[in-house]
Scaffold this motif. Structure first.
Motif, mmCIF file in Angstrom:
data_model
loop_
_atom_site.group_PDB
_atom_site.id
_atom_site.type_symbol
_atom_site.label_atom_id
_atom_site.label_comp_id
_atom_site.label_asym_id
_atom_site.label_seq_id
_atom_site.Cartn_x
_atom_site.Cartn_y
_atom_site.Cartn_z
ATOM 1 N N ILE A 19 -17.316 -9.308 -18.503
ATOM 2 C CA ILE A 19 -17.274 -7.926 -18.969
ATOM 3 C C ILE A 19 -17.798 -7.885 -20.397
ATOM 4 C CG2 ILE A 19 -15.760 -5.987 -19.545
ATOM 5 C CD1 ILE A 19 -14.085 -6.706 -17.084
ATOM 6 N N ILE A 20 -18.790 -7.046 -20.614
ATOM 7 C CA ILE A 20 -19.438 -6.896 -21.913
ATOM 8 C C ILE A 20 -18.736 -5.820 -22.744
ATOM 9 C CG2 ILE A 20 -21.637 -6.275 -23.043
ATOM 10 C CD1 ILE A 20 -21.762 -8.885 -21.402
ATOM 11 N N TYR A 21 -18.282 -4.771 -22.046
ATOM 12 C CA TYR A 21 -17.669 -3.620 -22.728
ATOM 13 C C TYR A 21 -16.787 -2.896 -21.726
ATOM 14 C CZ TYR A 21 -17.253 0.865 -25.125
ATOM 15 O OH TYR A 21 -16.762 1.988 -25.735
ATOM 16 N N GLN A 22 -15.658 -2.387 -22.223
ATOM 17 C CA GLN A 22 -14.782 -1.594 -21.365
ATOM 18 C C GLN A 22 -13.979 -0.636 -22.221
ATOM 19 O OE1 GLN A 22 -11.724 -3.703 -18.998
ATOM 20 N NE2 GLN A 22 -12.387 -2.448 -17.273
ATOM 21 N N ILE A 61 -20.002 11.944 -17.642
ATOM 22 C CA ILE A 61 -20.001 10.488 -17.444
ATOM 23 C C ILE A 61 -21.401 9.900 -17.612
ATOM 24 C CG2 ILE A 61 -20.263 10.435 -14.917
ATOM 25 C CD1 ILE A 61 -17.948 8.187 -17.051
ATOM 26 N N ILE A 62 -22.435 10.648 -17.244
ATOM 27 C CA ILE A 62 -23.807 10.148 -17.382
ATOM 28 C C ILE A 62 -24.132 9.922 -18.862
ATOM 29 C CG2 ILE A 62 -26.262 10.691 -17.032
ATOM 30 C CD1 ILE A 62 -24.778 9.899 -14.475
ATOM 31 N N GLY A 63 -23.741 10.854 -19.712
ATOM 32 C CA GLY A 63 -23.946 10.686 -21.151
ATOM 33 C C GLY A 63 -23.156 9.515 -21.694
ATOM 34 N N THR A 64 -21.935 9.342 -21.215
ATOM 35 C CA THR A 64 -21.106 8.211 -21.643
ATOM 36 C C THR A 64 -21.754 6.894 -21.236
ATOM 37 O OG1 THR A 64 -19.104 9.561 -21.493
ATOM 38 C CG2 THR A 64 -18.803 7.164 -21.452
ATOM 39 N N MET A 65 -22.286 6.843 -20.023
ATOM 40 C CA MET A 65 -22.949 5.625 -19.554
ATOM 41 C C MET A 65 -24.193 5.332 -20.387
ATOM 42 S SD MET A 65 -22.451 6.330 -15.465
ATOM 43 C CE MET A 65 -23.351 4.904 -14.858
ATOM 44 N N ALA A 66 -25.002 6.352 -20.660
ATOM 45 C CA ALA A 66 -26.220 6.158 -21.461
ATOM 46 C C ALA A 66 -25.867 5.730 -22.877
ATOM 47 C CB ALA A 66 -27.054 7.443 -21.469
ATOM 48 N N ILE A 70 -26.906 2.222 -24.969
ATOM 49 C CA ILE A 70 -27.474 2.158 -26.321
ATOM 50 C C ILE A 70 -26.616 1.261 -27.219
ATOM 51 C CG2 ILE A 70 -27.974 3.514 -28.402
ATOM 52 C CD1 ILE A 70 -28.557 5.884 -26.388
ATOM 53 N N LYS A 71 -25.296 1.425 -27.158
ATOM 54 C CA LYS A 71 -24.396 0.593 -27.975
ATOM 55 C C LYS A 71 -24.560 -0.884 -27.641
ATOM 56 C CE LYS A 71 -20.133 2.029 -27.777
ATOM 57 N NZ LYS A 71 -18.815 2.669 -27.773
ATOM 58 N N ILE A 72 -24.679 -1.200 -26.368
ATOM 59 C CA ILE A 72 -24.853 -2.599 -25.956
ATOM 60 C C ILE A 72 -26.201 -3.134 -26.448
ATOM 61 C CG2 ILE A 72 -25.166 -4.114 -23.957
ATOM 62 C CD1 ILE A 72 -23.052 -2.302 -22.524
ATOM 63 N N ALA A 73 -27.260 -2.342 -26.287
ATOM 64 C CA ALA A 73 -28.597 -2.759 -26.744
ATOM 65 C C ALA A 73 -28.601 -3.033 -28.244
ATOM 66 C CB ALA A 73 -29.637 -1.705 -26.374
ATOM 67 N N PHE A 78 -31.365 -5.983 -28.884
ATOM 68 C CA PHE A 78 -32.621 -5.850 -28.141
ATOM 69 C C PHE A 78 -33.090 -4.402 -28.063
ATOM 70 C CE2 PHE A 78 -29.300 -5.820 -24.880
ATOM 71 C CZ PHE A 78 -29.686 -4.803 -24.017
ATOM 72 N N TYR A 79 -32.443 -3.517 -28.805
ATOM 73 C CA TYR A 79 -32.810 -2.106 -28.751
ATOM 74 C C TYR A 79 -34.169 -1.834 -29.391
ATOM 75 C CZ TYR A 79 -31.369 -1.467 -33.640
ATOM 76 O OH TYR A 79 -31.258 -1.549 -35.000
ATOM 77 N N LYS A 80 -34.580 -2.611 -30.384
ATOM 78 C CA LYS A 80 -35.886 -2.385 -31.022
ATOM 79 C C LYS A 80 -37.037 -2.859 -30.133
ATOM 80 C CE LYS A 80 -34.454 -2.294 -35.837
ATOM 81 N NZ LYS A 80 -34.544 -2.943 -37.145
ATOM 82 N N GLN A 81 -36.845 -3.962 -29.400
ATOM 83 C CA GLN A 81 -37.886 -4.448 -28.502
ATOM 84 C C GLN A 81 -38.082 -3.486 -27.335
ATOM 85 O OE1 GLN A 81 -35.210 -6.547 -29.185
ATOM 86 N NE2 GLN A 81 -36.079 -8.283 -30.273
ATOM 87 N N GLY A 82 -36.998 -2.875 -26.897
ATOM 88 C CA GLY A 82 -37.045 -1.943 -25.778
ATOM 89 C C GLY A 82 -36.250 -2.449 -24.590
ATOM 90 N N TYR A 83 -35.949 -1.534 -23.712
ATOM 91 C CA TYR A 83 -35.155 -1.827 -22.526
ATOM 92 C C TYR A 83 -35.377 -0.721 -21.512
ATOM 93 C CZ TYR A 83 -32.034 1.363 -25.027
ATOM 94 O OH TYR A 83 -31.526 2.430 -25.715
#
Length: 114
Positions: A19-22, A61-66, A70-73, A78-83
């Motif tokens: 688990i990365i985040y919860q 929930i869709i906004g929360t997931m998105a 972003i927080k994980i990236a 890896f958010y600057k390289q892209g995903y």
């Protein structure tokens, strides 16, 4: 009726997974069959069978997931390289588990999709 699936078992920690985040609304964990060096699934903690089941009551929930993606990236730098984030819907869309989930993919150059 038992509505548990593999994702609810991971959320409840009945199945071991990284688990990365919860938080109270979502859980993010590593995909068991990664398609890229970074492949994380983000799921709502309450079962929503597919994106087609989003309605006025649960649309946030869709906004929360998105936002979680972003927080994980950012956290794993890896958010600057892209995903890429992907939500598959039903059989023809490639959804294999009847529980809404977002794929967060990164860590390499991903081919053009469209």
């Amino acid at each position: 009726m038992n509505c548990e699936n593999i994702f609810t078992k991971i959320i409840k920690k009945k199945i071991k997974s990284k688990i990365i985040y919860q938080n109270k609304k979502v859980t993010a964990f590593e995909d068991a069959n990664p398609k890229s060096p970074i492949h994380i699934l983000i799921v709502p903690n309450k079962i929503i069978k597919s994106i087609n089941k989003i309605n006025k009551k649960n649309k946030n929930i869709i906004g929360t997931m998105a936002y979680t993606a972003i927080k994980i990236a950012k956290k794993f730098n890896f958010y600057k390289q892209g995903y890429r984030i992907v939500i598959n819907c039903n059989k023809y869309g490639g959804q294999t588990i009847p529980h809404l989930h977002m794929h967060l993919l990164g860590g390499k150059i991903l081919g053009k999709f469209c």
